[in-house]
Motif scaffolding. Structure first.
Motif, PDB file in Angstrom:
ATOM      1  N   LEU A  66       0.821  -1.202   0.000  1.00 50.51           N
ATOM      2  CA  LEU A  66       0.000   0.000   0.000  1.00 50.51           C
ATOM      3  C   LEU A  66       0.858   1.256   0.000  1.00 50.51           C
ATOM      4  O   LEU A  66       0.543   2.243  -0.659  1.00 50.51           O
ATOM      5  CB  LEU A  66      -0.932  -0.006   1.219  1.00 50.51           C
ATOM      6  CG  LEU A  66      -2.127  -0.962   1.141  1.00 50.51           C
ATOM      7  CD1 LEU A  66      -2.802  -1.073   2.497  1.00 50.51           C
ATOM      8  CD2 LEU A  66      -3.122  -0.500   0.083  1.00 50.51           C
ATOM      9  N   ILE A  75       2.217   1.718  -3.524  1.00 54.17           N
ATOM     10  CA  ILE A  75       1.193   2.118  -4.487  1.00 54.17           C
ATOM     11  C   ILE A  75       0.726   3.539  -4.243  1.00 54.17           C
ATOM     12  O   ILE A  75       0.574   4.330  -5.177  1.00 54.17           O
ATOM     13  CB  ILE A  75      -0.015   1.159  -4.402  1.00 54.17           C
ATOM     14  CG1 ILE A  75       0.380  -0.224  -4.908  1.00 54.17           C
ATOM     15  CG2 ILE A  75      -1.196   1.689  -5.212  1.00 54.17           C
ATOM     16  CD1 ILE A  75      -0.712  -1.268  -4.745  1.00 54.17           C
ATOM     17  N   HIS A  76       0.486   3.895  -2.992  1.00 49.92           N
ATOM     18  CA  HIS A  76      -0.097   5.192  -2.657  1.00 49.92           C
ATOM     19  C   HIS A  76       0.965   6.095  -2.020  1.00 49.92           C
ATOM     20  O   HIS A  76       1.948   6.427  -2.660  1.00 49.92           O
ATOM     21  CB  HIS A  76      -1.308   4.987  -1.751  1.00 49.92           C
ATOM     22  CG  HIS A  76      -2.378   4.142  -2.370  1.00 49.92           C
ATOM     23  ND1 HIS A  76      -3.104   4.539  -3.471  1.00 49.92           N
ATOM     24  CD2 HIS A  76      -2.831   2.903  -2.055  1.00 49.92           C
ATOM     25  CE1 HIS A  76      -3.958   3.605  -3.812  1.00 49.92           C
ATOM     26  NE2 HIS A  76      -3.810   2.592  -2.976  1.00 49.92           N
ATOM     27  N   SER A  77       0.796   6.449  -0.768  1.00 53.42           N
ATOM     28  CA  SER A  77       1.719   7.373  -0.105  1.00 53.42           C
ATOM     29  C   SER A  77       2.267   6.736   1.163  1.00 53.42           C
ATOM     30  O   SER A  77       1.505   6.320   2.040  1.00 53.42           O
ATOM     31  CB  SER A  77       0.990   8.678   0.251  1.00 53.42           C
ATOM     32  OG  SER A  77       1.758   9.445   1.159  1.00 53.42           O
ATOM     33  N   ARG A  78       3.581   6.643   1.257  1.00 44.20           N
ATOM     34  CA  ARG A  78       4.192   6.097   2.465  1.00 44.20           C
ATOM     35  C   ARG A  78       3.958   7.009   3.662  1.00 44.20           C
ATOM     36  O   ARG A  78       3.806   6.539   4.788  1.00 44.20           O
ATOM     37  CB  ARG A  78       5.687   5.874   2.222  1.00 44.20           C
ATOM     38  CG  ARG A  78       5.948   4.771   1.205  1.00 44.20           C
ATOM     39  CD  ARG A  78       7.404   4.665   0.818  1.00 44.20           C
ATOM     40  NE  ARG A  78       7.560   3.677  -0.252  1.00 44.20           N
ATOM     41  CZ  ARG A  78       8.380   3.795  -1.274  1.00 44.20           C
ATOM     42  NH1 ARG A  78       9.126   4.877  -1.390  1.00 44.20           N
ATOM     43  NH2 ARG A  78       8.455   2.866  -2.191  1.00 44.20           N
ATOM     44  N   GLN A 129       7.004   1.413   5.767  1.00 47.50           N
ATOM     45  CA  GLN A 129       7.009   2.812   5.325  1.00 47.50           C
ATOM     46  C   GLN A 129       8.346   3.474   5.648  1.00 47.50           C
ATOM     47  O   GLN A 129       8.867   4.261   4.853  1.00 47.50           O
ATOM     48  CB  GLN A 129       5.861   3.595   5.979  1.00 47.50           C
ATOM     49  CG  GLN A 129       4.520   2.873   6.044  1.00 47.50           C
ATOM     50  CD  GLN A 129       4.113   2.199   4.755  1.00 47.50           C
ATOM     51  OE1 GLN A 129       4.385   2.671   3.660  1.00 47.50           O
ATOM     52  NE2 GLN A 129       3.433   1.052   4.892  1.00 47.50           N
ATOM     53  N   SER A 183       5.841  13.822  -1.252  1.00 49.18           N
ATOM     54  CA  SER A 183       6.010  12.783  -2.273  1.00 49.18           C
ATOM     55  C   SER A 183       7.215  11.957  -1.903  1.00 49.18           C
ATOM     56  O   SER A 183       8.329  12.465  -1.873  1.00 49.18           O
ATOM     57  CB  SER A 183       6.211  13.410  -3.657  1.00 49.18           C
ATOM     58  OG  SER A 183       6.467  12.411  -4.625  1.00 49.18           O
ATOM     59  N   ARG A 227       4.401   6.673  -9.629  1.00 48.78           N
ATOM     60  CA  ARG A 227       3.171   6.037  -9.158  1.00 48.78           C
ATOM     61  C   ARG A 227       3.007   4.696  -9.869  1.00 48.78           C
ATOM     62  O   ARG A 227       3.079   4.604 -11.088  1.00 48.78           O
ATOM     63  CB  ARG A 227       1.978   6.935  -9.450  1.00 48.78           C
ATOM     64  CG  ARG A 227       0.665   6.319  -8.994  1.00 48.78           C
ATOM     65  CD  ARG A 227      -0.465   7.290  -9.194  1.00 48.78           C
ATOM     66  NE  ARG A 227      -0.308   8.440  -8.329  1.00 48.78           N
ATOM     67  CZ  ARG A 227      -0.702   8.469  -7.056  1.00 48.78           C
ATOM     68  NH1 ARG A 227      -1.230   7.385  -6.514  1.00 48.78           N
ATOM     69  NH2 ARG A 227      -0.547   9.568  -6.345  1.00 48.78           N
ATOM     70  N   VAL A 246      -2.484   0.968  -9.842  1.00 51.90           N
ATOM     71  CA  VAL A 246      -3.236   0.659  -8.634  1.00 51.90           C
ATOM     72  C   VAL A 246      -3.696  -0.790  -8.707  1.00 51.90           C
ATOM     73  O   VAL A 246      -4.681  -1.118  -9.359  1.00 51.90           O
ATOM     74  CB  VAL A 246      -4.442   1.613  -8.480  1.00 51.90           C
ATOM     75  CG1 VAL A 246      -5.220   1.271  -7.218  1.00 51.90           C
ATOM     76  CG2 VAL A 246      -3.950   3.051  -8.435  1.00 51.90           C
TER      77      VAL A 246
END
Length: 465
Positions: free
Chosen positions: A55, A58-61, A105, A179, A184, A187
């Motif tokens: 996750l 894919i998205h934001s740590r 993360q 960022s 990116r 998804v």
């Protein structure tokens, strides 16, 4: 900051062990409940790592880190307020899932934000703090239990997380980069792959965390290993199929084509099977065998944390100059410390054994600071940035599995020797149990050393290394 916050989750793997007698008295918990209070956290923690890393990639740590930290803080309150053993077990499950969101993360952020020597230093700090937290957890836990009341001192083990977590959340929102990835990814969460990996990990760890070495252990629990093997094979086949269809799998199996990643993972799994087991054995021996309080037993581990801090601090520069040789040397020093511990327990007068163990753990700490952090740096050095989170998750899963295996084997040997000993001398029985179990730990250490030596030779023979 993010490293310190992630270390909170590692502390909860070790510091709670010291509070089990207080929990037993306060909540009238039986042996099975006490075991679940420890095992539930470790199981949930291990299950959360890979999906959390995915996750984050894919998205934001940053977003996943803040969510995980907030959830960990909230579930710590739930643990502290538990009114019975069943509620505490449930709270520990939720706390474990929340804690497992953080390490991937942190590793992903480090991989993205730092390059070259600076990355080695940052990974060194993270790896060092992980080892130090494992060693310092019992001492911190013992102190908190002693500060509190005899019945409710254990609640401080969880209340401690609340102010630290709150401050860390504010700092994360302010300081972490918006960022934290180079690109990116499509998804694609690969629910099937994550589910198969979770089943395999759960089925592998479940019988291990239930092992106590007592005759009452249910032998049928080992049937779970069959399910672990089936789910593991299914996971590999599915991931290959998923990637061949042009989608992004939960774990890219190409990671394991990297010799450095594969060998480093084996070293970490073997070594992290040894280290927590040794500290658990030491706590059992010092409290049950020598009659020390939880606080004083924990203090014996402080020299390890102190020496590991110093050597870990310089390990980033050393690994940049000498590579895998630093890890090989560190493992040898740890081995010297462990063998010295056997000598201390076997030959020192009883009243001086805690001092002797403190000295031998100091030696082991010197070596450990040269193992965990440099090995982590070498393991992740060739991992693509967009796979940093999930690669870090895989290393963490390996460590948790190693932890479960090591603790299960060591405690089984410890209690088996203790129960079967024919000597009428109580102190001698505990001495024999500790020495016998420590020999198992030394065997695990030798496994890590052999893999590290093989990796050293391969790197020297590779012109690209």
């Amino acid at each position: 900051m993010c490293v310190a916050a992630a270390i909170l989750t590692v502390l909860d793997l070790s510091k709670v062990n010291v509070g089990l007698p207080s929990i037993e008295h306060s909540l009238d918990a039986d042996a099975a409940a006490l075991q679940l209070i420890v095992a539930a956290y470790a199981l949930a923690y291990g299950l959360a790592l890979v999906p959390a890393g995915r996750l984050g990639d894919i998205h934001s740590r940053k977003l996943m880190f803040v969510i995980g930290l907030a959830a960990f803080t909230a579930t710590s309150i739930f643990c502290a307020l538990a009114s019975d053993a069943q509620m505490l077990v449930l709270a520990r499950v939720l706390q474990g899932f929340a804690g497992g969101l953080l390490p991937p993360q942190v590793l992903g952020i480090i991989q993205h934000q730092f390059q070259g020597t600076e990355r080695g230093k940052a990974l060194g700090i993270f790896g060092a703090m992980t080892g130090i937290a494992t060693a310092a957890g019992p001492a911190l836990g013992g102190l908190l239990v002693e500060v509190g009341t005899p019945t409710d001192g254990w609640r401080l083990l969880f209340w401690m997380n609340v102010p630290v977590g709150a401050v860390a959340i504010l700092l994360a929102l302010r300081l972490l980069p918006r960022s934290d990835r180079l690109q990116r990814l499509p998804v694609s969460l690969d629910i099937t792959g994550i589910t198969l990996l979770a089943i395999s990990t759960l089925a592998l760890m479940l019988p291990l965390v239930q092992t106590t070495g007592a005759s009452s252990d249910n032998p049928w629990r080992w049937m779970w290993l069959g399910l672990a093997a089936i789910a593991g094979v299914a996971f590999v086949l599915w991931e290959r199929h998923y990637k061949s269809a042009g989608r992004s799998p939960a774990v890219d199996l190409e990671l394991f084509r990297s010799t450095g990643f594969r060998n480093g993972l084996l070293v970490a799994t073997s070594y992290l099977a040894v280290l927590p087991a040794v500290f658990l054995l030491a706590m059992l021996y010092l409290q049950d065998g020598l009659g020390l309080t939880a606080l004083w037993a924990g203090i014996v581990a402080v020299p390890f944390a102190a020496s590991a801090t110093v050597t870990a601090w310089v390990s980033g520069r050393l690994v940049a100059a000498y590579g895998r040789a630093v890890v090989v040397f560190g493992l040898c020093v740890v081995g010297v410390g462990f063998v010295s511990s056997i000598v201390a327990v076997s030959f020192l007068p009883t009243d001086t054994i805690p001092w002797g163990l403190g000295a031998t753990l100091f030696i082991s700490g010197i070596g450990s600071g040269l193992v965990i952090a440099p090995n982590l740096t070498l393991t992740l050095s060739d991992v693509p940035i967009n796979q940093a989170g999930v690669a870090g998750s895989v290393t963490q899963v390996g460590q948790r599995i190693g932890n479960a295996v090591g603790v299960a084997l060591a405690t089984s040997i410890y209690f088996a020797i203790l129960h079967d000993a024919r000597s009428s001398d109580r102190e001698q029985r505990y001495d024999d149990a500790f020495v016998g179990a420590l020999m198992v730990a030394i065997a695990g250490l030798c496994t890590a050393l052999c893999v590290a030596i093989v990796d050293l030779r391969q790197r020297r023979g590779d012109p690209q290394e």
